[in-house]
Scaffold this active site. Structure first.
Site, short mmCIF file in Angstrom:
data_model
loop_
_atom_site.label_atom_id
_atom_site.label_comp_id
_atom_site.label_asym_id
_atom_site.label_seq_id
_atom_site.Cartn_x
_atom_site.Cartn_y
_atom_site.Cartn_z
CG ASP A 70 -0.38 -0.13 2.52
OD1 ASP A 70 0.86 -0.24 2.60
OD2 ASP A 70 -1.13 -0.10 3.52
CD GLU A 86 0.01 -1.52 8.17
OE1 GLU A 86 -0.40 -0.73 9.05
OE2 GLU A 86 0.57 -1.16 7.12
CD GLU A 93 7.35 -0.11 8.01
OE1 GLU A 93 6.42 -0.84 7.63
OE2 GLU A 93 7.58 1.02 7.53
O1 KIV Z 1 3.55 -1.16 1.68
C1 KIV Z 1 4.75 -1.43 1.89
O2 KIV Z 1 5.66 -1.06 1.14
C2 KIV Z 1 5.07 -2.22 3.08
C3 KIV Z 1 6.52 -2.40 3.41
C4 KIV Z 1 7.03 -1.18 4.08
C5 KIV Z 1 6.75 -3.61 4.22
O3 KIV Z 1 4.20 -2.66 3.76
#
Ligand code: KIV
Length: 272
Positions: free
Chosen positions: A46, A116, A183
């Site tokens: 995203d 998430e 992250e």
């Molecule tokens: O959307 C994204 O790029 C992510 C990465 C930061 C893991 O979720």
């Protein structure tokens, strides 16, 4: 045959496996080039909201837009596993809604979905797994929580917060996710959570000890036009190369040297 979720689940550096390599991709050329480089996983992230759509956060990408980008990436028919981010609000409004939304991403060409959060997401993870959709977790700095977190800040800095993160990771593992992105946490927390889990961790700003690493395509290639975050190692400056190449094209057109005779169709070959 592309890399499957169970094959990824089995990969652990502590058991002697090679580190997992994941990179984001949002379109067919990016997927093709990254796949040719031999990455293990393509994440249709995203983060497309930030690096492609110019938004300040990831809250501004819709399910329909994610489906569009997943289809573009999948059309490259990569050997890499394609995982799609479930965008904000696509898994917060009930399990049936989440399964229907994840199914759209799968039908567009993803082989699994990423979402998430920890203990608050167990029910939705269970529902997705019940629908036979593999799930990747994402803990630590979770960008969809930017408003609740008060900005993009390193997470799990205190002992208590680190303990909660490890507990969340164990709960997600128990529920059946096949890997977890970690992250924006101190390197020591990346080490601790990786050691606590049987499934692989994939780090971004989480130190060197996770079972894999992920970077955003535009960050790693120098395509964002801004100073990269501390954890980003840039392997090219394609933004500068693009400006330079388009500048040469513009100069050739203005100097009336492009196209040349050789680049023009002769009338005898008018039908191509
Ligand atoms: O959307 C994204 O790029 C992510 C990465 C930061 C893991 O979720």
């Amino acid at each position: 045959m592309s890399l499957s979720a169970p094959a990824i689940r089995a990969r652990k550096r502590a058991r002697g496996d090679a580190a997992l390599v994941m990179v984001t991709a949002y379109d067919e050329p990016a997927a093709r080039y990254a796949d040719a480089a031999g990455v293990d996983i393509l994440l249709v992230g995203d983060s497309v909201a930030n690096v492609v759509m110019g938004q300040a956060d990831t809250l501004h990408v819709t399910l329909a837009e994610m489906v569009h980008h997943v289809a573009a990436v999948a059309s490259a028919r990569p050997n890499a596993h394609v995982v799609a981010d479930m965008p904000w609000l696509s898994y917060h409004l009930g399990t049936a809604d989440a399964v229907r939304n994840a199914a759209e991403l799968i039908r567009a060409g993803a082989q699994s979905v990423k979402l998430e959060g920890g203990h608050a997401r167990l029910e939705v993870v269970r529902a997705l797994l019940d629908a036979e959709i593999p799930v990747m977790g994402h803990l630590g700095l979770t960008p969809q929580s930017v408003l609740a977190m008060g900005g993009f800040k390193v997470q799990a800095k205190s002992r208590d917060a680190a303990k909660l993160l490890v507990e969340d990771a164990l709960l997600l593992q128990e529920e059946g996710v096949y890997a977890i992105v970690i992250e924006g946490v101190p390197g020591a927390v990346g080490t601790e959570v990786t050691a606590a889990l049987e499934i692989p961790t994939i780090g971004i700003g989480a130190g060197p000890d996770t079972d894999g690493q992920v970077l955003v395509f535009h960050d790693l290639l120098g395509l964002t036009g801004r100073k990269p975050a501390r954890f980003v190692r840039q392997y090219a400056q394609l933004g500068e190369a693009i400006t330079e190449a388009i500048g040469r094209y513009a100069a050739d057109v203005r100097e009336e040297t492009s196209p040349s005779e050789d680049e023009s169709y002769p009338s005898s070959d008018a039908g191509h």
